[in-house]
Design a protein around this motif. Structure first.
Motif: not given
Length: 272
Positions: A31-52, A59-62
């Motif tokens: 549910a949280l991942s879906t919410t973040i994805k919806m925010l990224e889509d509305s802004l048109g930019t990625p905010l987080f990069i998944r790591q192990p 930078e846009d997230a900052r």
């Protein structure tokens, strides 16, 4: 971009971990991942990069983070403002005559306590859910909570002969040109001081405040509560020799008014 998405973004940004952020928000990870994805889509930019082990912020997230914190804070403040306004308790307060501004200010300072959240309506005279006034004016069915005790003093114009004396004697009070307030309940207590001149006043006044106005014009001297005289810096005051007259001011209220939460809370607060 809505409030839910902003809260999700802030949690992930601060935790740097989807799992931890989901626990913080009481959400499932999907549910949280879906919410973040919806925010990224509305802004048109990625905010987080998944790591192990967690996520990396872009930078846009900052750039978004301080704005997101501000917007969330403003929305919460606006929500609280509407809730607070809706829950305000009305309280009508009557202010009797002859109460010094200094005492009214001190009284209102207690009422201004944020915990009460009151919608105050001030009226003059014998009005309201409670009244701030002199104990002598309370009705028979009212209770009285004293807040101030003050002496009666002698008030005189600055050019009066007695103004040169730091301490007065009983003989100094004989034959003075008295300004009296015969309609006030305290008048009977002052008659022994007026003595033989009680039937021949220099002037009469309906209130102590009006009597002080006459004193400033040099029409005579008056016996008034100390707090009222202190509001006239041009007036000279002296203690009354041989007399310890005083009055109490405070809150007059009917016992049935305690059924109102605003009155009950205020009386309890003032009684502490």
């Amino acid at each position: 971009m809505d409030n839910r998405q902003l809260h999700a973004f802030i949690a992930v940004f601060e935790e740097r971990n989807i799992t931890a952020a989901a626990k913080r928000l009481f959400l499932t990870q999907p549910a949280l991942s879906t919410t973040i994805k919806m925010l990224e889509d509305s802004l048109g930019t990625p905010l987080f990069i998944r790591q192990p082990r967690g996520v990396e912020v872009t930078e846009d997230a900052r750039i978004l983070y301080p704005h997101a914190r501000r917007m969330v804070a403003e929305m919460e403040a606006l929500t609280q403002s509407f809730k607070r306004e809706r829950n305000r308790q009305p309280l009508e307060i009557g202010i009797e005559n002859d109460i010094a501004n200094s005492q009214i200010t001190d009284f209102l300072h207690h009422i201004h306590d944020p915990e009460f959240n009151l919608l105050v309506n001030l009226e003059s005279g014998c009005e309201g859910d409670i009244r701030f006034g002199c104990e002598e004016l309370r009705c028979e069915d009212e209770l009285f909570l004293p807040l101030n005790t003050e002496p009666f003093i002698l008030a005189m114009p600055s050019h009066h002969p007695l103004a040169e004396k730091a301490t007065l004697t009983l003989s100094d009070l004989h034959g003075l040109c008295w300004i009296m307030c015969p309609k006030l309940s305290s008048h009977q207590r002052l008659l022994p001081i007026y003595g033989a001149t009680a039937n021949s006043p220099a002037a009469n006044a309906g209130t102590f405040s009006l009597a002080l106005c006459l004193v400033t014009q040099g029409l005579g001297v008056a016996i008034v509560p100390e707090s009222l005289a202190s509001e006239h810096p041009q007036i000279i005051t002296r203690s009354l020799p041989g007399h310890t007259l005083s009055r109490r001011t405070g809150v007059c209220y009917a016992i049935q008014s305690l059924t109102q939460p605003a009155v009950s809370q205020l009386i309890q607060h003032l009684s502490q």
